[in-house]
Design an enzyme around this catalytic site. Structure first.
Site: not given
Lengths: 93, 443, 483
Positions: C92, C167, C191
């Site tokens: 990420k 997210s 998330s």
């Protein structure tokens, strides 16, 4: 509640265009109205939790470790001068 | 209307730890090439996390203990949020409502007591350098440990303020936690100055505090503190006498113009939005740790000076000079120890040290004693030698001899002096006196 | 099966037995990325050069049976401690990767190149992992759908008209689209668990402090949890074995022993007491989610677990407490982005970031701190107590992850509050700092639905045990999207 978006933006070092102020004002108000829900909860005599690990006394010994080189430290800046970071002159002390 | 100053002081002391407060970069930043002592933590790079320096925390507590503070068993760090280019994270890790030390005091001369509100830990910012239409930033200093010491508004004069500052500087140097060099930024001060009407007190004996206070920044010497206080006192007096109240604001000392200058007036005071620092777990002490830190505090200047006065029979004046810094005091005590074995008393050593301006770095205590001994030492002389010398002098001074015989025995002093002068040897006075008396009485 | 569809376990075995090389494995992933990423938009940065170099090094080590990467001070060590050797993992874009651009999904950092690795990146590299790229996310981790990225929304590989969740949006999308073998994420309010459930993957949110946050761009310092996405529960345990550790650079990592998390995977769940919070199932669940949830309940019972109704009375206040604490800490954590030492100016913050910064600034400001932040911290204590009470009666909690299946792109984006409410089942675990694992639970009109298992702090072993038992009995994870 009427939030002074201009004042908050200044405190937060953000620039909000005049045209956007009302939109933000409405959105922030709606969230604040929602979170006001918390006032229903009886928290008398309840301690505040600021961290959940239960850890205490986490420190390090006073020993030096290698630092970044000057080049590494400056490597991501768009404005440097002779090893310093450079910004426009700051007028107040 | 007579106005009296009401002054509180905020002093920042830079600790001389090896590493910074929240990272392992060297804290010895003075005079180093810019941005060479930084890392993701003190540079505020994305993702970096703070880990507190144990020694810095202990030293902060020791400063608090030396100032007679209470050390709460629970303490934590908080974030102080504001924006400024020298503050890389956009917040300073400091302490807000649960500082390491609280409610202490320090005694000045004339039994004046100054309340210490709090002593807490925080990190220093980077340094700004103004150059033309730019400002340059060096983060070598960012993250260096700072101890903030705040007093109650108990000062009533610049003299008291300077005395406090000198005492505080002396204490932290004695503790060995800071060099507190004002020129190098090792000790920084911000007085809060206001005036109150001198006839205002209330029945509980605590003065009614003025409703405003003016903070003065940019003072970097004891001399400037005096000047700034004098200037501010005058400036505020004029405003008050005109029926107005001085504005609550921050002013800067301008050492060129010899006055304080208003800095940008902020409509409301800074809103720092303090909240607990979640990246650093809190500190919880046990009593034994506090006692242990207390036991590590050396005898402090006031106590040492009193002891010199009482135990070594020195004057307050001499004691204060000898205890000005710990190195001199320790040296002196070492010399006293050595001197004892040779019957040299502390007063002699004190005189030698103070008046002869001995460089204690070059002269060992033992050698100091040696030189005292030599200057007072006399060589015993052979009886026959002595007789010869005495005979010579007495033959040269017949009038003195006849005076002595006629009862003017004090003239022996003159004769002793003559012998000593002529022969320039350190002679034992008693031995000499006896020899002269004997000679005269037998001739 | 294609190489890029393997699990970590299968890849480990294949590489060890020399069925294929790391280069082949890595190139298969890179090929898939080239093919699908332009559409899915899972990656912000693809590290083709670095990945191939790392894969070559891995193959060298595999051949000589000794760890052999250039410049590593662990050269010469044996391979047992290198469980991820040669295996491509996506990160990420919130994880600092030295020398590789790290953007946080924001224009503010679109040219920021970290000079250091996040601790967990270093650990995964030391374990031999190949960094294949940096994945897309809601900018600054602000979002639940993947639509808040300054680099464009990520699409759900199962149905491109739907959101992958956020997210962490790019990481699960990349994995379920077969572009990598595993991927990392962060879970601050759901998330990881939410997008995992939307992409038919296993998503792990470890206990707060189990995995070091050092070097991962901070969203909410007291809530951020560093975790990962995998195809199976076993893979998740393998990764946690590598990433879990006390870190000297993160003062909030307790020194709790790292167990071998793969130990209890096949232990079964006979007699395990699992609580079902009544507040979660009366909350107006979407009927598809409801159906699948009830089926899963039965499956767990059939496996021997004792299902029990429990109560988490302060559930309804979770979002309110979260949306005070989170923006407050966000406003402080984003203060360092001033364009001076790195990145560009604050005018490049997107609307959602500005919203959260202002919300946080407001609630922390003078006169409001007690009513908002302090109050929220107290409610947080009550939420923690809810869990403590429950965990005295049951071993773990079983709940849906999202009240609805994935929603369509654009459906919630104009109503921030509506978007915030999708976190309703996930935020309380973050407030309490407890671990949670999201496991595939079925489908609704071809869109994945997941369930989550929560446990007391440091109970990841148990979560893997339960998740594994369910996974092996239901095999949802074996389904693949039509790509």
């Amino acid at each position: 509640m009427k939030i002074d978006v201009g004042h908050i933006a200044k405190l937060a070092n953000l620039e909000i265009k005049e045209s956007e102020k009302e939109k933000f004002q409405k959105q922030l108000s709606s969230v604040l109205q929602y979170v006001d829900k918390l006032q229903e909860v009886d928290t008398k005599d309840v301690e505040a939790t600021s961290q959940v690990t239960g850890l205490e006394n986490v420190t390090r010994e006073d020993e030096t470790k290698p630092s970044l080189t000057q080049e590494e430290a400056l490597s991501n800046s768009k404005s440097t001068h002779n090893g310093f970071f450079k910004v426009k002159a700051i007028l107040d002390e | 209307m007579i106005y009296k100053p009401v002054i509180g002081l905020e002093v920042h002391v830079e600790l001389k730890t090896k590493s910074k407060m929240f990272c392992g970069c060297s804290a010895d930043y003075f005079g180093k090439k810019p941005n060479t002592h930084t890392c993701p933590v003190c540079l505020g790079l994305p993702g970096a996390l703070p880990v507190p320096n144990k020694k810095a925390i202990e030293w902060c507590v020791m400063i608090g203990l030396a100032l007679n503070c209470n050390i709460p068993l629970f303490s934590k760090f908080d974030r102080k949020n504001y924006f400024y280019p020298d503050l890389p994270k956009g917040y300073q890790i400091s302490q807000y409502d649960q500082p390491f030390c609280q409610k202490g005091f320090i005694e000045l001369s004339k039994e004046k007591k100054i309340g210490i509100t709090r002593v807490h830990m925080e990190e220093d910012t980077g340094k700004l350098l103004h150059q033309g239409d730019s400002t340059l930033i060096d983060f070598n200093r960012s993250g260096v440990p700072l101890v903030e010491i705040v007093t109650e508004p108990d000062f009533e004069s610049a003299i008291e303020v300077v005395e406090y500052l000198k005492k505080l500087q002396q204490i932290v140097r004695y503790l060995g936690v800071s060099d507190a060099d004002m020129e190098k930024g090792g000790m920084r001060l911000e007085p809060n100055i206001s005036l109150r009407e001198s006839n205002t007190t209330n029945t509980t004996n605590k003065q009614i505090l003025p409703i405003y206070k003016v903070e003065v920044k940019n003072i970097n010497s004891f001399r400037f503190v005096e000047k700034a206080i004098a200037y501010e006192t005058e400036r505020q007096k004029e405003i008050l006498e005109s029926g107005k109240t001085p504005i609550q604001e921050t002013r800067g000392w301008d050492e060129v113009k010899n006055r304080t200058v208003s800095q940008r007036i902020k409509e409301e005071s800074m809103d720092y939005r303090y909240f607990p620092e979640a990246d650093i777990p809190p500190i919880r002490w046990v009593e034994s740790q506090i006692s242990n830190l207390k036991s590590q505090i050396p005898e402090l200047p006031d106590a040492k000076s009193n002891r010199f006065k009482n135990e070594l029979s020195l004057s307050i004046y001499d004691s204060d000079i000898l205890t000005k810094d710990k190195e001199t005091a320790d040296y002196f005590e070492e010399a006293v120890k050595v001197g004892k074995a040779h019957d040299i008393n502390p007063k002699q050593i004190a005189n030698m040290l103070i008046n002869k301006k001995i460089n204690i770095k070059n002269v060992l205590p033992g050698h100091l004693i040696q030189s005292i001994l030599t200057s007072t030492q006399t060589t015993a002389i052979d009886e026959n030698e002595l007789k010869k010398i005495v005979k010579e002098i007495l033959e040269k001074n017949p009038k003195a001899v006849s005076d002595y015989k006629n009862g003017k025995i004090q003239v022996i002093g003159f004769l002793i002096g003559q012998v000593k002068q002529t022969f320039k040897q350190p002679l034992d006075t008693d031995q000499l006196k006896k020899a002269i008396e004997k000679f005269i009485n037998t001739h | 099966m294609n190489l890029n569809q393997l699990t970590i376990k299968q890849a480990q075995e294949g590489l060890k037995s020399k069925k294929f090389s790391s280069i082949e494995l890595t190139k298969a992933c890179l090929k898939q990325i080239k093919k699908l990423n332009p559409k899915i938009n899972a990656f912000i940065t693809v590290c083709e050069k670095e990945a191939i170099e790392a894969a070559e090094n891995a193959d060298k080590s595999l051949a000589s049976q000794v760890f052999d990467p250039e410049g590593s001070d662990r050269r010469g060590e044996t391979l047992e401690a290198r469980p991820l050797l040669g295996i491509p993992i996506a990160f990420k874009d919130l994880f600092s990767t030295k020398g590789i651009k790290t953007t946080a999904g924001s224009k503010v950092l679109n040219d920021y190149i970290p000079v250091y690795d996040a601790t967990v990146v270093g650990k995964l590299k030391d374990a031999g992992a190949v960094i294949i790229g940096k994945t897309n996310l809601d900018a600054w981790a602000h979002g639940s759908s993947g639509e808040n990225s300054d680099f464009g929304a990520t699409l759900n590989p199962w149905n491109n008209e739907f959101v992958p969740g956020g997210s962490s949006s790019g990481s699960p999308a990349a994995l379920s689209a077969d572009m990598c073998i595993a991927s990392t994420g962060t879970d601050t309010g759901g998330s990881i668990r939410l997008p995992a459930s939307f992409c038919n993957l296993v998503g792990l949110k470890p206990t707060y402090g189990r995995v070091s946050r050092n070097g991962v761009l901070a969203m909410v310092s007291s809530l951020d949890s560093i975790g990962h996405f995998t195809r199976t529960v076993e893979d998740s345990a393998i990764l946690l074995n590598v990433t879990a550790k006390k870190d000297d650079f993160d003062a909030t990592t307790p020194g709790v022993d790292v167990q071998n998390y793969t130990k209890n995977l096949n232990k079964g769940i006979k007699g395990i007491k699992i609580g079902v919070p009544k507040e979660y199932v009366t909350k107006g669940l979407d009927k598809h989610v409801q159906t699948k949830f009830e089926e899963a309940l039965k499956d767990l019972e059939e496996l021997g677990a004792i299902m029990e109704e429990i109560s988490l009375p302060h559930t309804e206040y979770g979002i309110a407490a979260y949306y005070i604490i989170q923006p407050a800490e966000v406003s402080s954590n984003l203060a360092r982005y001033d364009g001076i030492r790195f990145g560009s100016g604050r005018e490049n913050f997107g609307g959602e970031a500005k919203r959260r910064i202002m919300l946080g600034t407001y609630t922390l400001s003078a006169g409001y701190y007690d009513a908002y932040y302090k109050k929220a911290m107290k409610v947080r204590t009550l939420i923690i107590k809810d869990f403590d009470t429950v965990f005295k009666k049951v071993d773990a909690i079983f709940a849906p992850v999202s009240p609805t299946p994935p929603w369509k792109l654009g459906e919630k984006i104009n109503d921030p509050l509506k978007m915030y409410l999708s976190d309703i089942f996930t935020v309380t675990a973050n407030l309490a700092g407890i671990p949670g694992i999201s496991v595939p639970m079925g489908f609704s009109d071809g869109l994945p639905i997941g369930m989550q298992i929560l446990g007391p702090q440091f109970s990841e072993s148990l979560l893997f045990q339960i998740g594994s038992a369910y996974e092996q009995a239901t095999e949802w994870h074996k389904r693949k999207p039509t790509l």
